[in-house]
Design an enzyme around this catalytic site. Structure first.
Site, mmCIF file in Angstrom:
data_model
loop_
_atom_site.group_PDB
_atom_site.id
_atom_site.type_symbol
_atom_site.label_atom_id
_atom_site.label_comp_id
_atom_site.label_asym_id
_atom_site.label_seq_id
_atom_site.Cartn_x
_atom_site.Cartn_y
_atom_site.Cartn_z
ATOM 1 N N LYS A 196 0.835 -1.196 0.015
ATOM 2 C CA LYS A 196 0.000 0.068 0.153
ATOM 3 C C LYS A 196 0.775 1.212 0.056
ATOM 4 O O LYS A 196 1.630 1.776 0.953
ATOM 5 C CB LYS A 196 -0.863 0.106 1.121
ATOM 6 C CG LYS A 196 -1.871 1.108 1.374
ATOM 7 C CD LYS A 196 -2.999 1.423 2.441
ATOM 8 C CE LYS A 196 -3.619 2.409 2.571
ATOM 9 N NZ LYS A 196 -4.634 2.341 3.391
ATOM 10 N N ARG A 206 -10.860 10.031 2.302
ATOM 11 C CA ARG A 206 -10.699 10.529 3.382
ATOM 12 C C ARG A 206 -11.910 11.271 3.817
ATOM 13 O O ARG A 206 -12.128 11.830 4.860
ATOM 14 C CB ARG A 206 -9.437 11.097 3.416
ATOM 15 C CG ARG A 206 -8.326 10.076 3.576
ATOM 16 C CD ARG A 206 -6.921 10.749 3.532
ATOM 17 N NE ARG A 206 -5.860 9.866 3.413
ATOM 18 C CZ ARG A 206 -4.495 10.019 3.398
ATOM 19 N NH1 ARG A 206 -3.935 11.228 3.065
ATOM 20 N NH2 ARG A 206 -3.629 9.075 2.929
ATOM 21 N N LYS A 223 1.026 9.858 5.789
ATOM 22 C CA LYS A 223 1.301 8.658 6.402
ATOM 23 C C LYS A 223 2.591 8.046 5.792
ATOM 24 O O LYS A 223 2.665 6.838 5.488
ATOM 25 C CB LYS A 223 0.168 7.763 5.747
ATOM 26 C CG LYS A 223 -1.155 8.487 6.554
ATOM 27 C CD LYS A 223 -2.458 7.578 6.160
ATOM 28 C CE LYS A 223 -3.577 8.004 6.991
ATOM 29 N NZ LYS A 223 -4.772 7.157 6.689
ATOM 30 N N GLU A 239 7.578 -6.492 1.223
ATOM 31 C CA GLU A 239 6.406 -6.417 2.031
ATOM 32 C C GLU A 239 5.441 -7.581 1.824
ATOM 33 O O GLU A 239 4.859 -8.089 2.658
ATOM 34 C CB GLU A 239 5.503 -5.179 1.772
ATOM 35 C CG GLU A 239 6.365 -3.823 2.048
ATOM 36 C CD GLU A 239 5.826 -3.675 3.613
ATOM 37 O OE1 GLU A 239 5.498 -4.579 4.474
ATOM 38 O OE2 GLU A 239 6.362 -2.705 4.202
ATOM 39 N N LYS A 254 -2.143 -1.466 -3.943
ATOM 40 C CA LYS A 254 -3.047 -0.323 -3.834
ATOM 41 C C LYS A 254 -2.297 1.090 -4.048
ATOM 42 O O LYS A 254 -1.104 1.065 -3.023
ATOM 43 C CB LYS A 254 -3.665 -0.459 -2.408
ATOM 44 C CG LYS A 254 -4.612 0.592 -1.990
ATOM 45 C CD LYS A 254 -5.316 0.670 -0.724
ATOM 46 C CE LYS A 254 -6.202 1.808 -0.264
ATOM 47 N NZ LYS A 254 -6.615 1.818 0.870
ATOM 48 N N SER A 280 -10.425 5.485 -4.443
ATOM 49 C CA SER A 280 -11.376 6.708 -4.511
ATOM 50 C C SER A 280 -10.989 7.771 -5.535
ATOM 51 O O SER A 280 -11.694 8.318 -6.332
ATOM 52 C CB SER A 280 -11.729 7.189 -3.319
ATOM 53 O OG SER A 280 -10.387 8.076 -2.560
ATOM 54 N N TYR A 319 -15.024 1.014 -6.660
ATOM 55 C CA TYR A 319 -16.425 1.694 -6.501
ATOM 56 C C TYR A 319 -17.386 1.516 -7.661
ATOM 57 O O TYR A 319 -18.326 1.882 -7.847
ATOM 58 C CB TYR A 319 -16.093 3.208 -6.300
ATOM 59 C CG TYR A 319 -15.162 3.384 -5.108
ATOM 60 C CD1 TYR A 319 -15.880 3.246 -3.782
ATOM 61 C CD2 TYR A 319 -13.760 3.497 -5.048
ATOM 62 C CE1 TYR A 319 -15.060 2.871 -2.777
ATOM 63 C CE2 TYR A 319 -13.068 3.483 -3.919
ATOM 64 C CZ TYR A 319 -13.608 3.256 -2.742
ATOM 65 O OH TYR A 319 -13.004 3.444 -1.570
HETATM 66 C C1 PBG Z 1 -6.972 3.808 5.598
HETATM 67 C C2 PBG Z 1 -7.602 3.484 4.359
HETATM 68 C C3 PBG Z 1 -7.430 4.354 3.123
HETATM 69 C C4 PBG Z 1 -8.071 3.908 2.255
HETATM 70 C C5 PBG Z 1 -8.408 2.447 2.635
HETATM 71 N N1 PBG Z 1 -8.199 2.351 3.897
HETATM 72 C C6 PBG Z 1 -7.051 5.555 3.227
HETATM 73 C C7 PBG Z 1 -5.688 6.154 3.861
HETATM 74 O O1 PBG Z 1 -4.600 5.153 3.875
HETATM 75 O O2 PBG Z 1 -5.508 7.143 4.234
HETATM 76 C C8 PBG Z 1 -8.291 4.268 0.850
HETATM 77 C C9 PBG Z 1 -9.108 3.811 -0.160
HETATM 78 C C10 PBG Z 1 -9.568 4.742 -1.308
HETATM 79 O O3 PBG Z 1 -8.772 5.707 -1.471
HETATM 80 O O4 PBG Z 1 -10.564 4.416 -2.197
HETATM 81 N N2 PBG Z 1 -6.836 2.839 6.448
#
Ligand code: PBG
Length: 329
Positions: A196, A206, A223, A239, A254, A280, A319
């Site tokens: 990720k 978010r 992050k 990982e 991701k 998203s 989505y």
């Molecule tokens: C956080 C989390 C995120 C997403 C899934 N779980 C956002 C982040 O890491 O800040 C993002 C999913 C998306 O953007 O569709 N645990």
């Protein structure tokens, strides 16, 4: 005699093209992410995700039934938590009567065969918008893992089939697997967000959960100390292999589209199912361009989903799942 081979022969018409097509999308490819809120009769559109909604439990129940009728067999649950319930310890995440736990039961009651996957992460519950416990400007790894394991157990007890840790702490898969086994949940699967990346494509998500890192002194604004640097490729393999060693049943890359090189490499390296999360921001980009009339929504959607599967995804969290399935049915 030139040319002996004419590749265009097999492209002559749609019938022949469909006979030799290498990648076919079907409903079994998808995981449907769903956003859950407290309340009754709530179906709120997310501003940066047109035609995507936050649902209260009664609406979630309806949605689960509709998805099942369309042939969609798995959902991935996320909850939007009231600000009053957020803290730095993730306490509310362990509440057996919390929104996530009730959401799991709601879907399982509505459609018992539906595979219920749950987001395991502290950020929706964190007053700082981080995926871990924050102390002196740092995100604590091992203390966070203990919460993630308890959260996973709590989801398993509520009936989750698959827990999906999305945080990127080191060693959390081992902690989760160990606790689940110790507590007798040997059939609860783990889908690990293994590779990720710290991506700017998570913005709309978010917004949906009101979970962005807060802008406060001594709180990291991003992050990047736990999610991966998007410049890295070898680290993604490392990982992923570690998560498999620690007990992950499904691994994930991701975001999607910008990371298809990573997807292919992981697919060629591991022998567990590889999931891809089309996030998203990827959704929002297509929606925005289509709204402006600059891109053909359905054509671009199908092209991207097909590319993700072609790259090696066994499962796609998207989505667009419902839209795609309606289009191809
Ligand atoms: C956080 C989390 C995120 C997403 C899934 N779980 C956002 C982040 O890491 O800040 C993002 C999913 C998306 O953007 O569709 N645990």
């Amino acid at each position: 005699m030139y040319p002996l081979r004419r590749n265009r022969r097999l492209r002559t018409n749609e019938s022949i093209r469909s006979l030799v097509r290498e990648t076919i999308i079907n409903p079994n490819d998808f995981i449907v992410p769903l956003f859950v809120v407290d309340g009754k009769g709530v179906k709120e559109e997310i501003a940066s995700m047109p035609n995507y909604y936050r649902l209260s439990l009664d609406m979630l129940q309806k949605e689960a039934k509709e998805l099942w009728k369309l042939g969609l067999k798995s959902v991935l649950l996320f909850v939007k938590v009231d600000d009053k319930l957020k803290d730095n310890s993730g306490k509310e995440a362990l509440n057996p009567d919390g929104l996530m736990q009730r959401a799991i039961k709601t879907v399982k009651n509505a459609v018992p065969e539906m595979i219920v996957m749950t987001d395991v992460a502290m950020d929706p519950y964190s007053s700082f918008g981080h995926d871990g416990i924050v102390s002196e400007g740092k995100i604590l790894n091992d203390d966070t893992n203990a919460v993630l394991a308890e959260m996973s157990l709590s989801h398993a007890k509520a009936g989750a089939d698959v827990v999906a840790p999305s945080d990127m702490m080191d060693g959390r898969i081992f902690e989760i697997r160990t606790l689940l086994e110790d507590e007798g949940f040997c059939n609860t699967a783990i889908m690990s967000y293994s590779a990720k990346y710290a991506s700017a494509f998570y913005g709309p998500f978010r917004d949906a959960l009101d979970s962005a890192p807060v802008d406060k002194k001594d709180i990291p604004k991003d992050k990047k100390t736990y999610q991966m640097d998007y410049a890295n490729r070898e680290e993604a393999i490392r990982e992923t292999l570690m998560d498999i060693d620690e007990g992950a049943d499904i691994v994930m890359v991701k975001p999607g589209l910008c990371y298809l090189d990573i997807v292919r490499e992981i697919k060629d390296t591991v022998n567990v199912p590889v999931a891809v999360y089309q996030v998203s921001g990827e959704y929002a980009m297509i929606k925005a361009a289509a709204e402006k009339g600059w891109l053909d929504h359905d054509a671009v959607m199908l092209e991207q989903i097909t590319a993700i599967k072609r790259a090696g995804a066994s499962l796609i969290a998207s989505y667009f799942a419902k839209d795609v399935v309606k289009l191809i049915n």
